[in-house]
Design an enzyme around this catalytic site. Structure first.
Site, PDB file in Angstrom:
ATOM      1  N   LYS A  59       0.852  -1.197   0.000  1.00 32.69           N
ATOM      2  CA  LYS A  59       0.000   0.000   0.000  1.00 32.69           C
ATOM      3  C   LYS A  59       0.881   1.237   0.000  1.00 32.69           C
ATOM      4  O   LYS A  59       1.876   1.299   0.730  1.00 32.69           O
ATOM      5  CB  LYS A  59      -0.915  -0.028   1.233  1.00 32.69           C
ATOM      6  CG  LYS A  59      -1.947   1.095   1.284  1.00 32.69           C
ATOM      7  CD  LYS A  59      -2.862   0.899   2.484  1.00 32.69           C
ATOM      8  CE  LYS A  59      -3.917   1.992   2.600  1.00 32.69           C
ATOM      9  NZ  LYS A  59      -4.820   1.767   3.758  1.00 32.69           N
ATOM     10  N   SER A  66      -9.535   1.724   2.804  1.00 33.89           N
ATOM     11  CA  SER A  66      -8.664   2.527   1.961  1.00 33.89           C
ATOM     12  C   SER A  66      -7.616   1.686   1.237  1.00 33.89           C
ATOM     13  O   SER A  66      -6.984   2.152   0.293  1.00 33.89           O
ATOM     14  CB  SER A  66      -7.954   3.583   2.809  1.00 33.89           C
ATOM     15  OG  SER A  66      -7.128   2.982   3.802  1.00 33.89           O
ATOM     16  N   SER A  76     -10.011  -0.571   7.026  1.00 29.27           N
ATOM     17  CA  SER A  76      -9.426  -0.591   5.687  1.00 29.27           C
ATOM     18  C   SER A  76      -8.755  -1.900   5.326  1.00 29.27           C
ATOM     19  O   SER A  76      -8.442  -2.133   4.153  1.00 29.27           O
ATOM     20  CB  SER A  76      -8.407   0.546   5.556  1.00 29.27           C
ATOM     21  OG  SER A  76      -9.029   1.799   5.745  1.00 29.27           O
TER      22      SER A  76
END
Length: 599
Positions: free
Chosen positions: A77, A151, A175
């Site tokens: 990420k 996210s 997330s």
């Protein structure tokens, strides 16, 4: 382009046999990532061949069996640092080139894993839908009308679309769980501090967790066991207790108690309700016992994440940029954070006091449970709904997730099935801090009970864990004065012990009343033993040491075989202690002998 089975064991076997090399695999996966990116926007940056070369060259000096993650491709990420690559947090104006790896990235590379690129996310990890990025919205891996979830949007897609074996995400409000359930994946949000956050752009530093996206719970268990290491570079790092190590992972024992929230909210979605009922039935078929759970304090705590002072903690990272370059931050993110500058110290302490009140209530409700089953979200939301009401629909996705880190719990999202339109759906198992491996054990059994299609088309093995799963509570077999209602039972109850069952040992033991007449001694005798009445209690593992040190000689704790074949920790007696004792095996147990003595 056909997907490849990228599970850890599958790749390891191919590497050992020589039918595959990391270089060949990475070349193929890089090609796949480039082809998929225009449609799904899953990567912000894909490593070039030049950037990948040092990782590949290093592996070519090793044998596949030298490193536990040899040649395993993973995605990162883009709020987690990879040395020499830009970290953007999905905000170009915030971007900077990382001068060193985040601790978790460094760990994984040292174990043999290969980073493929940096994945897309909701800007500053603020969102649960995957559409809040200037690098493009992330659509669902299965259904084009739905978001990927965020996210950690791109990270979930990297695994679901067969580009990486696993991916790193982060989870502050859900997330690491919402995108997992929307893309048919396991999403592990471990206990806060178990996985280092050094080198991670904070969302809320006191709450943030690095997460794993995997195809199976077994893989998440292995990755956690390899990387749950205390990190001096992370002030929020925590030591993983021994009861939560790799040896804790196994098969959950029948009779485990799982909480089921009351009330349950599905926002009118009958399919979500039916899939949750299916998940509940599956746990019951595994031997689980559902227990109604008052969910009111959990939901009250969840509201504090965005209605309390923790919004100011999010502003701590992005605030300076918002003030200096407001147009550099997406309007929806600015709207979420706009009240943060007005948060003062008094309101911050008010929020902390409220949270502690809720935590005390929630912890008490969890005391008698092994885990809790919830929907991961009440219902999925479409891209069209998000465009119309971005804040409200995002909040809907966080209904069952926002409280988790505030209350310091561990959680794992696991697939449950598909909706009529083909969209994946999942549920979440959560429990007390440091019960991660136990939760993964239940999730693994849950997956095996009705295996779903895995990324790359693989299937789950029929081989189940040979050992029993353990949690933060230790099971103790008692045969004498610690039995329920007898003289020393208070030693268990004052340590929050609870009676699990009354049963018998295997027919291989002899029982004696010791010379003081107050305690029994049980010894194993294969030739002339009998079944002895015993009870199984459990108590917090943190209390086991004080209990053990208080046991006087000649007694101690060892392993006792029960009538059903289980071997559990229980009271045993050293042979020298039998001098002057009276055998009472024929009475079948201490309680029966005491009853005879009082006649």
């Amino acid at each position: 382009m056909q997907t490849v089975d990228l599970r850890l064991d599958t790749l390891a076997a191919q590497y050992r046999s020589g039918t595959l090399t990391p270089r060949a695999l990475v070349a193929r996966l890089r090609e796949r990532a480039i082809a998929l990116n225009p449609e799904y926007n899953l990567f912000i940056s894909i490593l070039s061949e030049t950037e990948l070369e040092p990782y590949l060259a290093a592996l070519e000096t090793k044998r596949p069996d030298e490193l536990p993650l040899y040649g395993i491709p993973f995605a990162i990420k883009d709020n987690i640092d990879l040395a020499g690559v830009s970290t953007t947090a999905a905000c170009p104006a915030f971007a900077r080139v990382a001068d060193q790896d985040a601790t978790i990235v460094r760990q994984l590379i040292a174990l043999g894993a290969i980073p493929l690129g940096k994945t897309n996310l909701d800007q500053f990890a603020t969102g649960l839908n995957g559409t809040r990025s200037p690098y493009g919205a992330c659509r669902n891996s299965v259904h084009a009308d739905y978001p990927s979830g965020g996210s950690s949007a791109g990270s979930s897609l990297a695994v679901a679309l067969g580009v990486a074996s696993f991916a790193l995400g982060t989870d502050t409000a859900g997330s690491g769980r919402v995108p997992a359930s929307l893309n048919n994946l396991v999403g592990l949000k471990a206990t806060k501090g178990l996985i280092s956050t050094a080198g991670v752009v904070p969302a809320c530093r006191t709450l943030d967790c690095v997460t794993y996206f995997t195809a199976t719970a077994a893989e998440a268990s292995r990755l956690l066991a390899l990387t749950a290491v205390s990190d001096p570079a992370d002030d929020y790092s925590r030591r993983n207790p021994s009861w939560n190590g790799a040896q804790a992972y196994g098969a959950p024992q029948a009779g485990f108690r799982f909480g089921v929230p009351e009330p349950l909210e599905f926002l009118g979605c009958k399919e979500s309700e039916a899939l949750f009922a299916q998940a509940k039935s599956r746990l019951m078929a595994l031997g689980g016992v559902p227990v109604p759970l008052d969910f009111t304090p959990f939901l009250a705590a969840a509201k504090l994440l965005y209605e309390g002072p923790w919004v100011a903690e999010r502003y701590h990272v992005a605030g300076a940029l918002i003030e200096q370059q407001p147009d550099a931050v997406l309007p929806v993110i600015r709207d979420v954070l706009q009240k943060a500058p007005g948060t003062d110290a008094v309101s911050t302490f008010d929020g902390l006091y409220q949270l502690q009140h809720y935590k005390a209530r929630c912890d008490a409700l969890l005391e008698g449970l092994d885990c809790v089953l919830t929907p991961t979200y009440p219902r999925p939301v479409t891209l069209a709904e998000l465009a119309l009401e971005p804040v409200k629909r995002n909040a809907d996705l966080g209904y069952y997730t926002n409280f988790m880190n505030l209350l310091d719990y561990a959680a794992v999202a696991v697939p449950v099935g598909f909706m009529a339109n083909g969209l994946p759906s999942g549920v979440t198992l959560f429990g007390r801090a440091f019960t991660d491996q136990y939760l993964l054990s239940v999730a693994d059994a849950f997956q095996r009970a009705q295996p779903l299609t895995l990324p790359g088309g693989g299937s789950l093995s029929d081989v189940k864990p040979a050992q029993a799963a353990t949690s933060d509570r230790a099971q103790i077999v008692v045969c004498g004065a610690h039995l329920d209602g007898l003289a020393l039972n208070g030693q268990l109850r004052q340590r929050l012990g609870r009676l699990l069952e009354a049963t018998h040992s295997a027919p291989r033991y002899r029982l004696y009343a010791l010379s003081d007449g107050k305690r029994p001694g049980m010894i194993r005798d294969e030739a002339a033993g009998a079944a002895i009445a015993v009870e199984v209690w459990d108590l917090p593992s943190s209390e086991l040491g004080s209990f053990l040190t208080g046991i006087p000689a000649p007694l101690g704790l060892g392993k006792i075989e029960l009538a059903d074949g289980r071997w559990l920790t229980g009271f045993i007696c050293e042979g020298y202690g039998l001098a002057g004792s009276q055998e009472i095996t024929q009475y079948g147990g201490w309680r029966a002998w005491l009853a005879r003595e009082t006649l």
